[in-house]
Write a protein that holds these residues in place. Structure first.
Motif, PDB file in Angstrom:
ATOM      1  N   UNK A 195       0.849  -1.189   0.000  1.00 13.27           N
ATOM      2  CA  UNK A 195       0.000   0.000   0.000  1.00 13.27           C
ATOM      3  C   UNK A 195       0.889   1.245   0.000  1.00 13.27           C
ATOM      4  N   UNK A 196       0.636   2.179  -0.906  1.00 14.08           N
ATOM      5  CA  UNK A 196       1.407   3.419  -0.949  1.00 14.08           C
ATOM      6  C   UNK A 196       0.754   4.452  -0.054  1.00 14.08           C
ATOM      7  N   UNK A 197       1.544   5.025   0.850  1.00 14.09           N
ATOM      8  CA  UNK A 197       1.054   6.050   1.773  1.00 14.09           C
ATOM      9  C   UNK A 197       2.050   7.205   1.800  1.00 14.09           C
ATOM     10  N   UNK A 198       1.720   8.252   2.549  1.00 13.91           N
ATOM     11  CA  UNK A 198       2.624   9.385   2.742  1.00 13.91           C
ATOM     12  C   UNK A 198       3.127   9.381   4.173  1.00 13.91           C
ATOM     13  N   UNK A 199       4.430   9.623   4.331  1.00 17.15           N
ATOM     14  CA  UNK A 199       5.032   9.728   5.662  1.00 17.15           C
ATOM     15  C   UNK A 199       5.808  11.043   5.703  1.00 17.15           C
ATOM     16  N   UNK A 200       5.171  12.067   6.211  1.00 15.73           N
ATOM     17  CA  UNK A 200       5.831  13.369   6.229  1.00 15.73           C
ATOM     18  C   UNK A 200       6.052  13.882   4.822  1.00 15.73           C
ATOM     19  N   UNK A 201       7.303  14.210   4.474  1.00 16.37           N
ATOM     20  CA  UNK A 201       7.575  14.845   3.185  1.00 16.37           C
ATOM     21  C   UNK A 201       7.690  13.885   2.005  1.00 16.37           C
ATOM     22  N   UNK A 202       7.523  12.579   2.217  1.00 13.68           N
ATOM     23  CA  UNK A 202       7.762  11.649   1.114  1.00 13.68           C
ATOM     24  C   UNK A 202       6.787  10.472   1.176  1.00 13.68           C
ATOM     25  N   UNK A 203       6.632   9.774   0.053  1.00 14.30           N
ATOM     26  CA  UNK A 203       5.794   8.574   0.058  1.00 14.30           C
ATOM     27  C   UNK A 203       6.539   7.385   0.646  1.00 14.30           C
ATOM     28  N   UNK A 204       5.801   6.303   0.829  1.00 17.21           N
ATOM     29  CA  UNK A 204       6.377   5.060   1.339  1.00 17.21           C
ATOM     30  C   UNK A 204       5.456   3.916   0.965  1.00 17.21           C
ATOM     31  N   UNK A 205       6.019   2.719   1.015  1.00 21.90           N
ATOM     32  CA  UNK A 205       5.229   1.515   0.805  1.00 21.90           C
ATOM     33  C   UNK A 205       5.023   0.812   2.142  1.00 21.90           C
ATOM     34  N   UNK A 206       3.768   0.530   2.460  1.00 18.97           N
ATOM     35  CA  UNK A 206       3.429  -0.218   3.666  1.00 18.97           C
ATOM     36  C   UNK A 206       3.173  -1.662   3.243  1.00 18.97           C
ATOM     37  N   UNK A 207       4.012  -2.555   3.750  1.00 21.14           N
ATOM     38  CA  UNK A 207       4.037  -3.946   3.289  1.00 21.14           C
ATOM     39  C   UNK A 207       3.532  -4.861   4.393  1.00 21.14           C
ATOM     40  N   UNK A 208       2.562  -5.697   4.026  1.00 16.42           N
ATOM     41  CA  UNK A 208       2.008  -6.669   4.961  1.00 16.42           C
ATOM     42  C   UNK A 208       1.991  -8.049   4.321  1.00 16.42           C
ATOM     43  N   UNK A 209       2.083  -9.056   5.159  1.00 18.85           N
ATOM     44  CA  UNK A 209       1.829 -10.427   4.757  1.00 18.85           C
ATOM     45  C   UNK A 209       0.683 -10.966   5.604  1.00 18.85           C
ATOM     46  N   UNK A 210       0.027 -12.029   5.153  1.00 27.42           N
ATOM     47  CA  UNK A 210      -1.007 -12.625   6.007  1.00 27.42           C
ATOM     48  C   UNK A 210      -0.446 -12.938   7.385  1.00 27.42           C
ATOM     49  N   UNK A 211      -1.115 -12.416   8.401  1.00 26.48           N
ATOM     50  CA  UNK A 211      -0.659 -12.643   9.767  1.00 26.48           C
ATOM     51  C   UNK A 211       0.319 -11.618  10.291  1.00 26.48           C
ATOM     52  N   UNK A 212       0.653 -10.596   9.498  1.00 30.94           N
ATOM     53  CA  UNK A 212       1.559  -9.552   9.990  1.00 30.94           C
ATOM     54  C   UNK A 212       0.995  -8.891  11.232  1.00 30.94           C
TER      55      UNK A 212
END
Length: 295
Positions: free
Chosen positions: A47-64
């Motif tokens: 999932x692409x999100x914003x963290x302050x001044x830049x974007x980031x990818x939030x990565x999950x696996x089943x059970x994270x």
């Protein structure tokens, strides 16, 4: 050691060298292309999100575990690299650690010179604390330039009185920008990152600035009071002594630093997981370290 695996990978890499006289966008395009086909962890969602001044990818696996966050800063000498190019490492770290991984797309030089990347890295940690993650459940991690950023963000948090993360995971961190360590001479022609490329990275990010400044590396400053640190480095890389010296300096303060020098491995060999046994093994060991040190 899977020497045959590594030799095969390096032969393939040698067939696709960086383009001559390339512009920064061309260097980035080249780097993204050579990493585009590396498999990511099965079942990973991004999932692409914003963290302050830049974007980031939030990565999950089943059970994270949604309460545990591993912040990951990619390598690339502050010049290239992205969460996309480093998805192999980030997704497999999520699998090995059981945590959610936040892979930060910090701004790159020369368009954004020092200390922009360091400011973005610290902002990502503050974002995590501001969004409900408890410091004892947050990990700062990264490879190469990203290892520098992870350590620097922890040092800045300590200096600013901000609660520290649970632990740090550093893979082939690029710290000795002034190239004072012996391996910067004896392994100057090592694969993937050599003396010439390090000079380019320093030129685009630091320019005429001080290579020993705490704004570009925490290596030469106060390393006391840090949380437990895991450091993985290859025996066959220019940056080998960055890690060895770092671990010595941290343990000298009374803090904990676990160092493992992987025999025969080159710079950031984790990028080659799961095609390289030691690449996956390093990630699995990092995940176990995170599990031990997060609440």
């Amino acid at each position: 050691m899977s020497k045959q695996q590594l030799d095969f990978i390096l032969r393939l890499s040698a067939e696709n060298p960086p383009p001559a006289n390339a512009t920064p966008p061309q260097m980035r395009e080249w780097f993204e292309a050579i990493n585009a086909q590396t498999p990511i962890a099965e079942g990973a969602t991004i999932e692409t999100i914003s963290v302050g001044p830049c974007p980031a990818e939030l990565i999950r696996l089943p059970g994270s575990d949604e309460g545990k966050l591993m912040i990951y800063y990619h390598g690339g000498g502050f010049l290239f690299g992205s969460p996309r190019s480093h998805r192999t490492i980030a997704t497999h770290l999520a699998k090995a650690s059981g945590a959610t991984v936040l892979s930060v797309d910090y701004r790159l030089a020369p368009e954004h010179p020092a200390p922009t990347a360091h400011d973005d890295a610290y902002a990502a940690y503050l974002w995590a604390l501001d969004h409900g993650y408890q410091p004892e459940s947050v990990v700062l991690s990264g490879d190469s330039a990203g290892g520098n950023l992870a350590l620097a963000a922890a040092v800045r948090a300590r200096d600013n009185g901000v609660p520290l993360p649970s632990c740090l995971v550093l893979m082939s961190p690029a710290l000795d920008l002034a190239s004072e360590g012996e391996s910067h001479r004896t392994l100057a022609d090592a694969p993937l990152v050599n003396r010439e490329l390090m000079g380019l990275f320093n030129a685009v990010y630091v320019g005429a600035g001080d290579l020993r400044s705490p704004k570009v590396t925490p290596f030469y400053g106060d390393l006391s009071g840090l949380p437990p640190v895991l450091v993985h480095v290859g025996s066959w890389e220019l940056l080998r002594d960055d890690s060895i010296t770092l671990a010595d300096r941290i343990t000298a303060t009374g803090a904990s630093a676990e160092l493992k020098v992987w025999e025969g491995m080159c710079h950031s060999w984790q990028l080659f997981a799961p095609m390289l046994e030691e690449g996956m093994a390093s990630i699995v060991e990092a995940g176990a370290f995170v599990r031990r040190h997060t609440a």
